[in-house]
Design an enzyme around this catalytic site. Structure first.
Site, short mmCIF file in Angstrom:
data_model
loop_
_atom_site.label_atom_id
_atom_site.label_comp_id
_atom_site.label_asym_id
_atom_site.label_seq_id
_atom_site.Cartn_x
_atom_site.Cartn_y
_atom_site.Cartn_z
N HIS A 1 -0.79 4.78 7.00
CA HIS A 1 -0.15 5.33 5.81
C HIS A 1 0.10 6.82 6.00
CE1 HIS A 1 -2.82 1.94 4.64
NE2 HIS A 1 -1.70 1.51 4.08
N ASP B 1 -3.81 8.04 7.95
CA ASP B 1 -4.88 7.25 8.55
C ASP B 1 -4.40 6.35 9.69
OD1 ASP B 1 -3.44 5.37 7.18
OD2 ASP B 1 -5.04 4.78 5.81
N SER C 1 0.80 -1.23 0.00
CA SER C 1 0.00 0.00 0.00
C SER C 1 0.83 1.27 0.00
CB SER C 1 -0.93 0.02 1.22
OG SER C 1 -0.19 -0.10 2.42
#
Length: 386
Positions: free
Chosen positions: A360, A357, A58
């Site tokens: 990340h 968040d 991610s």
């Protein structure tokens, strides 16, 4: 996306040759466990990078998970992508480091491989949010629950081989020449192998047993790419996860020491353990492949520099260990009500936050990290570039 990308693009007139010379010279700082820097191959002054191929999770996924799971993915909805004006499948409010690297190279943003309408002439992004270095079945057999995707590093490599076979009319025409002018990023990956174990078991010492396996899988991937024709590779290390709001919240109250940055030292030591083994493996790869440029990118220490240089970088000193998009607790993170959930707010200015968040980073943080890793070396190579 094209208009937004153009608006956010750096105003850089430096050549791709400059970046390549600079990447050779000093892409990284070594991790806390210092070792002599091995000799490296000097890149030719006329060498260019025409394409980028990225493998990871991610931290660099630009839309593959979104295409795997469709509308059910949280990254397919606002507030993800709010700085760009729309969700793009990136796990952030905006751009990632891989986007800024493309800017530095004067190349288009890397399209996700699973976007079948994308133009892949200048490379492709095979990274998938939630991906692991080790195969999902291997981890499941050992009680580590991989929840997001089955697209591990081995599957991403298979995608690349499929992509390559569709383009290579002959080795001379494409594979050898084109791949020789391409830049390969193998990671960051491996973080999720540890995350899945740490989130559910909190067993730092037990997870250390997986480090040689994860590093070995990354090394194997690098070898496969070299055999296929890769000549320029970057292998990033892991971030200090003990500074992430998610981990600070999960391990809150446990008997773990905090370091000078108020991060969990035991978790950061685990990351240093991984990074030290990975650096040693990169050193060995360089010795075994002296005609190939293989760089280790020190994500760990450049992240710490965001904390220690927060004021000059424009980050809010009181929010360094808090999530911009989140709710509750000292770190603005609640694992049962994460970013994108109903009623979870977003900070008014993500550029003041490092964490987006809790897991990340924000576009502002990624931009600063990319500038440290790549931008400074662009400028350093400017005067010697052809």
């Amino acid at each position: 996306m094209a208009a937004t990308s153009a608006h956010l693009r750096f105003d850089l007139a430096l050549s791709r040759t400059a970046l390549l010379l600079a990447l050779h010279a000093a892409l990284l700082h070594h991790d806390c466990a210092a070792r002599p820097t091995p000799s490296r191959v000097v890149l030719g002054r006329r060498q260019q990078i025409d394409a980028v191929y990225n493998f990871g999770d991610s931290l660099s996924d630009t839309g593959n998970l979104l295409r795997e799971v469709g509308a059910g993915s949280v990254v397919g909805s606002l507030p993800y992508g709010e700085t760009l004006g729309e969700p793009t499948g990136r796990s952030s409010d905006g751009l990632l480091m891989i986007d800024y690297l493309a800017n530095f190279l004067n190349l288009p943003y890397l399209p996700p491989y699973l976007d079948k309408s994308a133009n892949l002439d200048h490379g492709a992004n095979f990274a998938v949010a939630g991906a692991t270095a080790l195969d999902r079945s291997f981890l499941l057999d050992r009680g580590i629950n991989v929840t997001f995707t089955n697209s591990s590093l081995s599957i991403q490599l298979q995608w690349f081989k499929t992509h390559l076979s569709s383009l290579c009319a002959s080795k001379e025409e494409y594979c050898e020449e084109k791949l020789g002018r391409a830049l390969f990023l193998v990671g960051e990956i491996g973080g999720n192998d540890y995350n899945y174990g740490l989130w559910y078991h909190n067993a730092i010492q037990e997870m250390k047993a997986y480090v040689p396996l994860v590093v070995g899988r990354i090394v194997d991937a690098v070898k496969v790419l070299i055999d296929l024709g890769a000549a320029h590779l970057i292998v990033p290390g892991n971030f200090p996860i003990g500074c992430h709001p998610s981990y600070l919240t999960q391990f809150e109250g446990a008997n773990y020491d905090l370091d000078q940055n108020n991060c969990i030292e035991d978790l950061n030591e685990f990351c240093r353990f991984h990074n030290d083994q990975l650096q040693g493996a990169v050193d060995s790869l360089r010795r075994d492949h002296p005609r190939v440029t293989i760089e280790y990118a020190d994500y760990y220490n450049v992240f710490l520099s965001l904390l220690t240089g927060a004021d000059k970088n424009g980050f809010d000193q009181d929010s360094l260990l808090k999530a911009c998009c989140g709710i509750g607790g000292a770190h603005n993170y609640d694992p049962s009500r994460t970013c994108g959930s109903r009623g979870v707010p977003t900070c008014t200015d993500p550029a003041k936050f490092i964490s987006w968040d809790g897991l990340h980073l924000t576009q502002a943080a990624y931009k600063d990290l990319a500038t440290q890793l790549f931008g400074d070396y662009l400028l350093r190579g400017k005067d010697v570039a052809a």
